[in-house]
Design a protein around this motif. Sequence first.
Motif, PDB file in Angstrom:
ATOM      1  N   LYS A   1      -5.900  -0.664  -1.298  1.00  0.00           N
ATOM      2  CA  LYS A   1      -5.113   0.540  -1.493  1.00  0.00           C
ATOM      3  C   LYS A   1      -4.628   0.921   0.023  1.00  0.00           C
ATOM      4  N   ALA A   2      -3.400   1.459  -0.125  1.00  0.00           N
ATOM      5  CA  ALA A   2      -2.857   2.220   1.079  1.00  0.00           C
ATOM      6  C   ALA A   2      -3.037   3.664   1.328  1.00  0.00           C
ATOM      7  N   ALA A   3      -3.311   4.103   2.522  1.00  0.00           N
ATOM      8  CA  ALA A   3      -3.502   5.562   2.625  1.00  0.00           C
ATOM      9  C   ALA A   3      -2.633   6.587   2.474  1.00  0.00           C
ATOM     10  N   SER A   4      -1.266   5.923   2.628  1.00  0.00           N
ATOM     11  CA  SER A   4      -0.294   6.912   2.623  1.00  0.00           C
ATOM     12  C   SER A   4       0.886   6.103   1.956  1.00  0.00           C
ATOM     13  N   ASP A   5       2.158   6.887   1.637  1.00  0.00           N
ATOM     14  CA  ASP A   5       3.202   6.247   1.064  1.00  0.00           C
ATOM     15  C   ASP A   5       3.907   5.337   2.009  1.00  0.00           C
ATOM     16  N   ALA A   6       3.894   5.611   3.308  1.00  0.00           N
ATOM     17  CA  ALA A   6       4.493   4.904   4.679  1.00  0.00           C
ATOM     18  C   ALA A   6       3.569   3.569   4.631  1.00  0.00           C
ATOM     19  N   ALA A   7       2.329   3.453   4.487  1.00  0.00           N
ATOM     20  CA  ALA A   7       1.635   2.547   4.726  1.00  0.00           C
ATOM     21  C   ALA A   7       1.644   1.432   3.422  1.00  0.00           C
ATOM     22  N   TYR A   8       2.067   2.217   2.414  1.00  0.00           N
ATOM     23  CA  TYR A   8       2.102   1.461   0.992  1.00  0.00           C
ATOM     24  C   TYR A   8       3.459   0.562   1.177  1.00  0.00           C
ATOM     25  N   ARG A   9       4.625   1.205   1.593  1.00  0.00           N
ATOM     26  CA  ARG A   9       5.561   0.658   1.758  1.00  0.00           C
ATOM     27  C   ARG A   9       5.720  -0.424   2.790  1.00  0.00           C
ATOM     28  N   ALA A  10       4.976  -0.489   3.590  1.00  0.00           N
ATOM     29  CA  ALA A  10       4.583  -1.494   4.987  1.00  0.00           C
ATOM     30  C   ALA A  10       3.856  -2.555   4.147  1.00  0.00           C
ATOM     31  N   LEU A  11       2.828  -2.116   3.213  1.00  0.00           N
ATOM     32  CA  LEU A  11       2.040  -3.322   2.382  1.00  0.00           C
ATOM     33  C   LEU A  11       3.089  -3.871   1.253  1.00  0.00           C
ATOM     34  N   ILE A  12       3.731  -3.456   0.745  1.00  0.00           N
ATOM     35  CA  ILE A  12       4.839  -4.074  -0.290  1.00  0.00           C
ATOM     36  C   ILE A  12       5.622  -4.935   0.809  1.00  0.00           C
ATOM     37  N   ALA A  13       6.252  -4.575   2.060  1.00  0.00           N
ATOM     38  CA  ALA A  13       6.941  -5.378   2.697  1.00  0.00           C
ATOM     39  C   ALA A  13       6.225  -6.696   3.371  1.00  0.00           C
ATOM     40  N   LYS A  14       5.002  -6.558   3.473  1.00  0.00           N
ATOM     41  CA  LYS A  14       4.293  -7.604   4.021  1.00  0.00           C
ATOM     42  C   LYS A  14       3.834  -8.472   3.026  1.00  0.00           C
ATOM     43  N   ALA A  15       3.493  -7.917   1.820  1.00  0.00           N
ATOM     44  CA  ALA A  15       3.454  -8.800   0.448  1.00  0.00           C
ATOM     45  C   ALA A  15       4.630  -9.685   0.259  1.00  0.00           C
ATOM     46  N   ILE A  16       5.815  -9.204   0.110  1.00  0.00           N
ATOM     47  CA  ILE A  16       6.703  -9.779  -0.310  1.00  0.00           C
ATOM     48  C   ILE A  16       7.135 -11.015   0.993  1.00  0.00           C
ATOM     49  N   SER A  17       7.095 -10.445   2.242  1.00  0.00           N
ATOM     50  CA  SER A  17       7.441 -11.583   3.254  1.00  0.00           C
ATOM     51  C   SER A  17       6.298 -12.544   3.272  1.00  0.00           C
ATOM     52  N   PHE A  18       5.113 -12.311   3.137  1.00  0.00           N
ATOM     53  CA  PHE A  18       3.962 -13.255   2.827  1.00  0.00           C
ATOM     54  C   PHE A  18       4.192 -14.129   1.577  1.00  0.00           C
TER      55      PHE A  18
END
Length: 600
Positions: free
Chosen positions: A302-319
């Motif tokens: 779980k991400a603590a904010s919308d900005a953090a969630y977008r960064a998590l999505i980006a990391k997941a796609i890159s990974f």
Amino acid sequence: MNRRELLKAVLAIPFLPGVMTGALGSPWAAGSKFHARVRPGQAGWPSPAQWDELNQAVGGRLLKPQLPFTASKAACDEALKHIKNPFYIGDQPGLTQTSGWADAWLSQPSAYAVAAESAADVAAAVRFASKHRLRLVVKGGGHSYQGTSDAPDSLLIWTRHMNAIHLHDAFVGQGCEGTRAPQPAVSLQSGAMWIDAYDAVTTRAGRYVQGGGCCTVGVAGLIQSGGFGSFSKRFGMASAGLIEAEIVTAEGEVRIANACTNPDLFWGIKGGGGGSLGVVTRVTLRTHALPEFFGAVFGDIKAASDAAYRALIAKAISFYQSDLFNPHWGEQMRFHGDNVLHIAMVFQGLSQQQAQAIWQPFLDWVHASNDYSFVKPMQILAVPAQHFWDAAYFRQHVPGVMIPDDRDGAPRQHVLWAGDQGEVGWFIHSFKSAWLPASLLRKDGQAQLVDAIFACTRQWDVEFHFNKGLAGAPSEAIAAARDIATNPQVLDAFALAIMAGNGAPAYPGMPGADPDLPKARDEAAAVGRAMDALLKVAPNAGAYLSESDYFQRDWQQAFWGTNYPRLAAVKRKYDPEGLFFVHHGVGSERWSADGFTRLV
């Protein structure tokens, strides 16, 4: 091919050489025997004596299916007790795995059913339906989201009891002697479920057959739909593994279809959709050497904010692109609207230690930030591949992952994955899918994809099923899939995006069943907005026919793309009168939505 070009190609088919007068009779639009099918009470509906003749022809296996909720109190109580048991539902000729779809269809029993035990039973039912102008339905596993395995006022061919399995060390298709090399294979009758196949091929024989992820799906239905399993990124699509099929065609003839005998029909069976070209009674599939390990990775972040969630999505796609975009990995990442990333991946050919090493950099990145927390801790597990569908092994080592058929006397191998139980009996509010091209994973395309995923999640959750696209698969798996009828987009798709909303079981007559249609329509609208947001980066994406929108527009193009004209020609040749009809099946555009009236 765009929609206009596809339409031109389809309209041109009747004038192609050899199609205007097919080998089995006249085309649909000329000289047809009938323009409407008959219902009970109408002129032409078979008399009791005629139904009795059919009953005798099929050895007394003619039934009058009922919904158990209206049959008797005892039957109703039994049904309610087992309403989330897919094995029970599959054993009821009057039920289907899906109870309905809002504003589309409801699960309703046929007027009569033939509980077929042989291809001869199926052929007798087909000839009877043709002679008496009946709406014909075929049901094996009964998993169709589209409602194609049931219809009121119809004759059902129910293949549940046709479930024999035979393994071959060296199989050669009929007519292929001397031209095809023998290969290990398994023959399965069309009523077998994939758990039966995996038990026979993997648990007992130590080999692998490419089938479906859900254990209670019918073997024949999956093959005809194209067919994906958890390990399709390695072993390809299930229909591409078909070596031979036995099929009853519209005139009631039992045919063999393979690369050497009726090759056009063979090609059409491989991804052309169930219930359109005939009744498949047996399939023979190639088997593969078994990897040492199968495994899985689970966890929720779980991400603590919308900005953090977008960064998590980006990391997941890159990974995914850098470490998981290969034949070892399949299954899902789910992006939730509450800023949670759900991971439910599987792997093959890696040890648990190897899988952990691959995931460690991603997990280190998550742990390094206070913006993320693990709602469910990450688990990385591997098991000897021979035990992956072994009910006894899971009961002992990982209880709760598999759910058994809880009825007295049930076969001990009859289990399903706990994660699939939610679909048992569900009432669909909306369901959409789209293939996403691998070009979106390029470094210069990932930002757009991430933006689209994030925008999508503001409307609805989206699942990326990485095993349901062949980009990243071995060249031999892709080459085999080029020779099936499924939309060629699957060859270059890295994932199938799926969005769905559903409610509790709502079978007609079921006590307490009260689907909330206003809520269902609101959810369907939200799913539509979410898919629109995602499709901004894949505007021409096709859809997987077995997991698609009941109201899919341009369905011929979405499901089959440039293959549809060829499929339509096969349909004209082997079913010129249009005996076989399913919603959004090949040739269904020539019939009313209920399949009873031919459109002029």
